[in-house]
Design an enzyme around this catalytic site. Structure first.
Site, PDB file in Angstrom:
ATOM      1  N   ASP A  11       0.868  -1.166   0.000  1.00  0.00           N
ATOM      2  CA  ASP A  11       0.000   0.000   0.000  1.00  0.00           C
ATOM      3  C   ASP A  11       0.913   1.227   0.000  1.00  0.00           C
ATOM      4  O   ASP A  11       2.106   1.125   0.321  1.00  0.00           O
ATOM      5  CB  ASP A  11      -0.884  -0.035   1.246  1.00  0.00           C
ATOM      6  CG  ASP A  11      -1.619   1.264   1.478  1.00  0.00           C
ATOM      7  OD1 ASP A  11      -2.341   1.712   0.568  1.00  0.00           O
ATOM      8  OD2 ASP A  11      -1.444   1.857   2.567  1.00  0.00           O
ATOM      9  N   MET A  12       0.359   2.390  -0.308  1.00  0.00           N
ATOM     10  CA  MET A  12       1.207   3.583  -0.384  1.00  0.00           C
ATOM     11  C   MET A  12       1.052   4.484   0.843  1.00  0.00           C
ATOM     12  O   MET A  12       1.927   4.536   1.701  1.00  0.00           O
ATOM     13  CB  MET A  12       0.897   4.350  -1.669  1.00  0.00           C
ATOM     14  CG  MET A  12       1.373   3.615  -2.916  1.00  0.00           C
ATOM     15  SD  MET A  12       3.180   3.418  -3.016  1.00  0.00           S
ATOM     16  CE  MET A  12       3.651   5.068  -3.534  1.00  0.00           C
ATOM     17  N   GLY A  28      -5.755   2.575  -3.120  1.00  0.00           N
ATOM     18  CA  GLY A  28      -7.032   3.136  -3.523  1.00  0.00           C
ATOM     19  C   GLY A  28      -6.875   4.299  -4.476  1.00  0.00           C
ATOM     20  O   GLY A  28      -7.849   4.772  -5.057  1.00  0.00           O
ATOM     21  N   ASN A  59      -8.873  -0.821   4.291  1.00  0.00           N
ATOM     22  CA  ASN A  59      -8.976  -1.291   2.910  1.00  0.00           C
ATOM     23  C   ASN A  59      -7.795  -2.173   2.489  1.00  0.00           C
ATOM     24  O   ASN A  59      -7.719  -2.623   1.353  1.00  0.00           O
ATOM     25  CB  ASN A  59      -9.141  -0.121   1.937  1.00  0.00           C
ATOM     26  CG  ASN A  59      -7.951   0.834   1.937  1.00  0.00           C
ATOM     27  OD1 ASN A  59      -7.065   0.752   2.785  1.00  0.00           O
ATOM     28  ND2 ASN A  59      -7.943   1.758   0.994  1.00  0.00           N
ATOM     29  N   ASP A  93      -1.783  -0.643   6.066  1.00  0.00           N
ATOM     30  CA  ASP A  93      -2.033   0.051   7.334  1.00  0.00           C
ATOM     31  C   ASP A  93      -3.496   0.343   7.619  1.00  0.00           C
ATOM     32  O   ASP A  93      -3.825   0.748   8.736  1.00  0.00           O
ATOM     33  CB  ASP A  93      -1.267   1.383   7.368  1.00  0.00           C
ATOM     34  CG  ASP A  93      -1.928   2.450   6.492  1.00  0.00           C
ATOM     35  OD1 ASP A  93      -2.333   3.503   7.012  1.00  0.00           O
ATOM     36  OD2 ASP A  93      -2.055   2.216   5.274  1.00  0.00           O
TER      37      ASP A  93
END
Length: 299
Positions: free
Chosen positions: A39-40, A75, A251, A248
């Protein structure tokens, strides 16, 4: 466009532990590791949307040499995610799962584009238009759509995460577009009671997932980061057990719980922690890079 996928679906057993005090990831790279997904925001990126490129560049090279693919799962919009990893610097990911799993790209080619049916989108937009103080941007395979009525501050925030966009005069003008995700922002936060009411009002047309205290994404039912990652695994002939994923937020939970090495950040939400087997240092402590540094050390 679609591709065969390895199902990281609701039927796949979760591997996460309910104890938030999860152990650190293995110090040595797992022998079966073939893919790392990150994830970013709040995970790979520090606060302020930066990361140590000088540190990551040699790690990325050693990952390639070891035959381990690198995937970004977020996302956010595909164009925004690719902007963090210049191909000229050898940083480009092998795959991108964007819009929370609705759009999937591998080796520069889109394998999957998903969008909400027209009648469902119309119902969703009507619900959102009736919520005072709510800002949002609708995103899909053709770009994002932002209302002209948003404040300059909100325009700046939403277009940072969705750089390919166009303005619309009214919410109803988004009807008929290909929309795969709607990002909601409200500085007051999103209490669970509001999310419950929103879920009921949407009637299954889209599903809300928490991406931060003041941010919620509405996603296509059945499409999330885990399902998008499953498309990539099918494309490359890999198994979920060969994957390490870092995240984290809520989602990220499906993805963390359905891979061999689900790793939550020390700053992760309760949902992400409960889905993960391991815990890495916080994003602001470069937790992902520290784990990858252990797994892909210099000779």
């Amino acid at each position: 466009m679609t591709s065969a996928s390895i199902p990281l679906s609701e039927s796949t057993p979760l591997t996460g532990a309910s104890d938030s005090a999860a152990p650190a990831p293995p110090l040595r790279r797992p022998a079966d590791l073939r893919l790392v997904a990150v994830d970013m925001d709040g995970t790979f990126l520090r606060t302020g949307s930066t990361y140590d490129r000088a540190c990551f560049a040699p790690l990325r090279r050693r990952m390639r040499e070891a035959g381990v693919r690198f995937v970004v799962a977020s996302g956010n919009q595909e164009a925004q995610l690719l902007g963090f990893f210049p191909d000229a610097d050898g940083l480009a990911p092998d795959g991108v799962v964007s819009d929370n799993g609705a759009i999937v790209m591998a080796d520069g080619v889109r394998l999957l584009e998903t969008h909400v049916p027209t009648d469902a989108l119309e119902r969703v937009l009507a619900v959102l238009d009736g919520v005072d103080g709510l800002s949002f941007v609708a995103s899909g395979p053709d770009g994002a759509y932002l209302r002209e009525s948003e404040t300059p501050e909100m325009r700046k925030l939403l277009t940072f995460y969705h750089p390919r966009f166009r303005y619309v005069a009214r919410t109803a003008d988004i009807n008929g577009r290909r929309v795969s995700k709607i990002a909601l922002v409200d500085g007051r936060g999103f209490p669970q009671a509001f999310l419950d009411r929103l879920t009921e009002a949407l009637g299954g047309a889209m599903v809300p997932v928490v991406s931060g205290h003041d941010s919620v994404d509405l996603i296509v039912p059945g499409r999330h980061k885990a399902s998008g990652l499953g498309v990539l695994l099918g494309h490359w002939g890999l198994a979920p057990t060969q994957v390490a994923a870092f995240g984290d937020s809520g989602n990220d939970a499906e993805m963390l719980g359905r891979v061999g090495y689900g790793i939550a950040m020390a700053n992760a939400s309760a949902a992400a922690r409960s889905a993960a087997r391991f815990m890495a240092p916080a994003n602001d402590d470069d937790g992902v890079l520290r784990v990858l540094g252990d797994w892909f050390p210099a000779d």
